[in-house]
Design a protein around this motif. Structure first.
Motif, PDB file in Angstrom:
ATOM      1  N   SER A 144      33.639  15.423   0.737  1.00 45.45           N
ATOM      2  CA  SER A 144      33.287  16.229   1.909  1.00 45.45           C
ATOM      3  C   SER A 144      32.609  15.420   3.014  1.00 45.45           C
ATOM      4  N   PRO A 145      31.653  14.539   2.694  1.00 46.03           N
ATOM      5  CA  PRO A 145      31.032  13.763   3.767  1.00 46.03           C
ATOM      6  C   PRO A 145      32.048  12.887   4.517  1.00 46.03           C
ATOM      7  N   HIS A 146      33.047  12.362   3.783  1.00 49.47           N
ATOM      8  CA  HIS A 146      34.077  11.550   4.441  1.00 49.47           C
ATOM      9  C   HIS A 146      34.884  12.384   5.420  1.00 49.47           C
ATOM     10  N   GLU A 147      35.264  13.569   4.984  1.00 46.36           N
ATOM     11  CA  GLU A 147      36.053  14.434   5.867  1.00 46.36           C
ATOM     12  C   GLU A 147      35.263  14.808   7.117  1.00 46.36           C
ATOM     13  N   THR A 148      33.982  15.127   6.907  1.00 50.61           N
ATOM     14  CA  THR A 148      33.144  15.489   8.053  1.00 50.61           C
ATOM     15  C   THR A 148      33.012  14.309   9.006  1.00 50.61           C
ATOM     16  N   PHE A 149      32.837  13.127   8.443  1.00 47.93           N
ATOM     17  CA  PHE A 149      32.728  11.924   9.278  1.00 47.93           C
ATOM     18  C   PHE A 149      34.014  11.716  10.083  1.00 47.93           C
ATOM     19  N   LEU A 150      35.169  11.787   9.395  1.00 51.52           N
ATOM     20  CA  LEU A 150      36.443  11.543  10.091  1.00 51.52           C
ATOM     21  C   LEU A 150      36.656  12.559  11.208  1.00 51.52           C
ATOM     22  N   ALA A 151      36.391  13.833  10.903  1.00 50.89           N
ATOM     23  CA  ALA A 151      36.605  14.879  11.906  1.00 50.89           C
ATOM     24  C   ALA A 151      35.707  14.664  13.116  1.00 50.89           C
ATOM     25  N   ALA A 152      34.511  14.101  12.869  1.00 53.25           N
ATOM     26  CA  ALA A 152      33.552  13.917  13.956  1.00 53.25           C
ATOM     27  C   ALA A 152      33.966  12.800  14.910  1.00 53.25           C
ATOM     28  N   GLN A 153      34.964  11.990  14.516  1.00 58.89           N
ATOM     29  CA  GLN A 153      35.410  10.897  15.381  1.00 58.89           C
ATOM     30  C   GLN A 153      36.343  11.396  16.489  1.00 58.89           C
ATOM     31  N   PHE A 154      36.740  12.669  16.413  1.00 61.32           N
ATOM     32  CA  PHE A 154      37.718  13.199  17.369  1.00 61.32           C
ATOM     33  C   PHE A 154      37.216  14.515  17.951  1.00 61.32           C
ATOM     34  N   ASP A 155      37.713  14.858  19.133  1.00 60.72           N
ATOM     35  CA  ASP A 155      37.271  16.111  19.746  1.00 60.72           C
ATOM     36  C   ASP A 155      38.289  17.240  19.549  1.00 60.72           C
ATOM     37  N   LYS A 156      39.240  17.013  18.656  1.00 62.77           N
ATOM     38  CA  LYS A 156      40.214  18.027  18.281  1.00 62.77           C
ATOM     39  C   LYS A 156      40.370  17.954  16.767  1.00 62.77           C
ATOM     40  N   PRO A 157      41.058  18.923  16.179  1.00 59.92           N
ATOM     41  CA  PRO A 157      41.392  18.745  14.764  1.00 59.92           C
ATOM     42  C   PRO A 157      42.217  17.460  14.605  1.00 59.92           C
ATOM     43  N   VAL A 158      42.057  16.786  13.475  1.00 57.47           N
ATOM     44  CA  VAL A 158      42.733  15.502  13.283  1.00 57.47           C
ATOM     45  C   VAL A 158      43.596  15.527  12.018  1.00 57.47           C
ATOM     46  N   PHE A 159      44.820  15.013  12.160  1.00 57.71           N
ATOM     47  CA  PHE A 159      45.696  14.856  10.999  1.00 57.71           C
ATOM     48  C   PHE A 159      45.363  13.557  10.277  1.00 57.71           C
TER      49      PHE A 159
END
Length: 450
Positions: free
Chosen positions: A322-337
RNA sequence: UCCUCGGUAGCUCAAUUGGCAGAGCAUUCGGCUGUUAACCGAGCGGUUGUUGGUUCGAGUCCAACCCGAGGAGCCA
């Protein structure tokens, strides 16, 4: 009160300014000052302040209004006045009351207009539903569901629902609820995907939409034991085509909510600026690059909002936490694939990448702001012998999956599909702390009632 | 299954070093013509999650258990 009086929904009061109408609903809150009583009346469509002034109504009606308890059901008749001071939904209009009829005087109501604990609210979920924020969240949910169906139906998808009672685990990983099927063990469905794959050969593009069950001992803000999932499946569609469908669907849902749920999002105090950016294309991140990004952040000793510890390192080949997913999502201002996950962490039916079988043609969509994975999908394995080998590798019985292999023997085509969790999507759009507020009666670990 | 935090009035919470069980809201009564979780005055409201232990004395300390919350794992 006369039988022929005009009962109007609060939502449409704007059309009745300076006209005499009757509102029918429940007393959400009450305040007053001596000879003046303000009744906040809720009718399901909205909330309206009814102003009762002593002398303008019968003495009995005034006393009834003054004494009315929270959540009593009532009729109020009066003239609609535009008044910027008037609170409510939509607000700005209030009722200058001529008559009050109390239908049922409520017992002392346990939920007050103040902070309450989660345990208490969940035990009173049947009453909590009446609160404004719950009203708003469930209306957004309904809009999300309608947007999903609207978009898929107009894009040539056929709704073909799949069974909830199933003979075997589809993915073999998660814990299932077991039931007694006339003496034979059966399971509540965790996905309709395998059946969807059969259906595309008849209908081309299909989706199933219904409840899904996971008996995992998960106790987080993102998990329910029973949740709704829409699962589109598309023939002649590869991984890139799948991502295009997903980003269009998700963007459509968000835009419909922004346009048609403005009151609801306002009640929820949702900052909609982030939602307004949600339009195709979404960023695409290869698993290899995602791992590199994470480990670079680990080198910098970064932390992730919402998690007390440092971002943990990840080894290539492991699934994200979960922390990895949150980190990755936080790198973008939209949902990320995030695509091309390692084959070993994904389900057996995903198509391996040509020339690089250690990764598969899979994709997850991570929502911003820590809401986690809202869709998961892949290109499906389309070669029969390769599928048989994958089943054997996963120790799955060929006799159970024979029909599934058949699909590759009779006109196999490249095809893809994904599942989208309705509750997580709604929680994200609404900006809610927990998915339990996105469904009327959530089923959580240790919460089965009401 | 594991980790962390919590359980005191109907609700939200307080209670100093172990020393008389408290407040706001709700409810009841009285007052108030523009309230937004109103305000002012009065009244009502307790097996401190359970069991056991330490102590002259336990809401407070110890042990076990029950319940809840958040998180991990797993997932949408």
């Amino acid at each position: 009160m006369q039988r022929d009086e005009q009962v109007v929904p609060i939502r449409s009061l704007v059309d009745f300014v300076d006209q005499e109408v009757t509102l029918r609903g429940w007393l959400q809150a009450k305040t007053g000052k001596g000879k003046l009583v303000f009744l906040q009346v809720r009718d399901g469509s909205g909330l309206c302040q009814a102003v009762v002034l002593r002398g303008k109504v019968s003495e009995a009606a005034f006393e009834a209004a003054k004494a009315a308890t929270q959540e009593s059901s009532l009729l109020v008749r009066g003239v609609v006045k535009a008044d910027p001071r008037a609170p409510g939904l939509p607000g700005g209009y209030e009722l200058d009351v001529h008559a009050v009829t109390l239908l049922n005087e409520a017992d002392p109501y346990p939920i007050q207009p103040k902070e309450h604990g989660v345990e208490f609210l969940m035990q009173n979920r049947h009453l909590w539903l009446r609160s404004s924020r719950q009203w708003a969240a469930l209306r957004v949910r309904a809009r999300v569901v309608r947007a999903i169906r609207d978009w898929l139906d107009t894009q040539g998808f056929l709704n073909v629902d799949t069974p909830i009672l199933t003979p075997a685990a589809a993915e073999g990983t998660t814990t299932l609820f077991t039931i007694d099927y006339h003496g034979e063990p059966a399971y509540l469905a965790q996905t309709g995907q395998l059946y969807n794959e059969a259906n595309i050969f008849a209908f081309g593009k299909v989706y199933c939409f219904g409840p899904t069950f996971r008996a995992e001992k998960s106790k987080t803000r993102r998990h329910l034991q029973e949740f709704w999932m829409v699962e589109p499946e598309i023939a002649f569609c590869d991984l890139d085509g799948l991502m295009e469908i997903e980003e269009q669907l998700v963007s459509y849902i968000v835009q419909r909510c922004l346009e048609e749920c403005t009151h609801e999002l306002a009640v929820l105090e949702r900052d909609t600026t982030a939602l307004q950016r949600v339009s195709p294309p979404f960023p695409r991140l290869h698993y290899d690059d995602a791992v590199a990004k994470i480990n670079a952040a680990v080198e910098r000793h970064e932390t992730v909002p919402g998690y007390p510890d440092l971002l943990p390192p990840i080894r290539w080949g492991d699934d994200f936490g979960s922390p990895h997913e949150t980190f990755l999502a936080a790198q973008f201002d939209k949902p990320v694939f995030v695509h091309h996950y390692p084959t070993q962490v994904k389900a057996f039916y995903m198509e391996p990448e040509a020339g690089r079988p250690e990764v598969c043609r899979s994709v997850d969509l991570l929502a911003p702001e820590g809401y986690g994975e809202i869709t998961g999908g892949s290109e499906r394995m389309s070669d029969a012998s390769q599928l048989v080998a994958a089943l054997e590798r996963h120790h799955l019985p060929l006799e159970t999956y024979g029909w599934y292999v058949d699909l590759r023997r009779y006109g196999s085509v490249v095809h893809s599909g994904f599942g989208m969790g309705v509750e997580r999507t709604v929680a994200w759009i609404c900006g809610l702390e927990h998915v339990r507020e996105t469904t009327a009666f959530p089923r959580l670990l240790n919460v089965l009632r009401p």
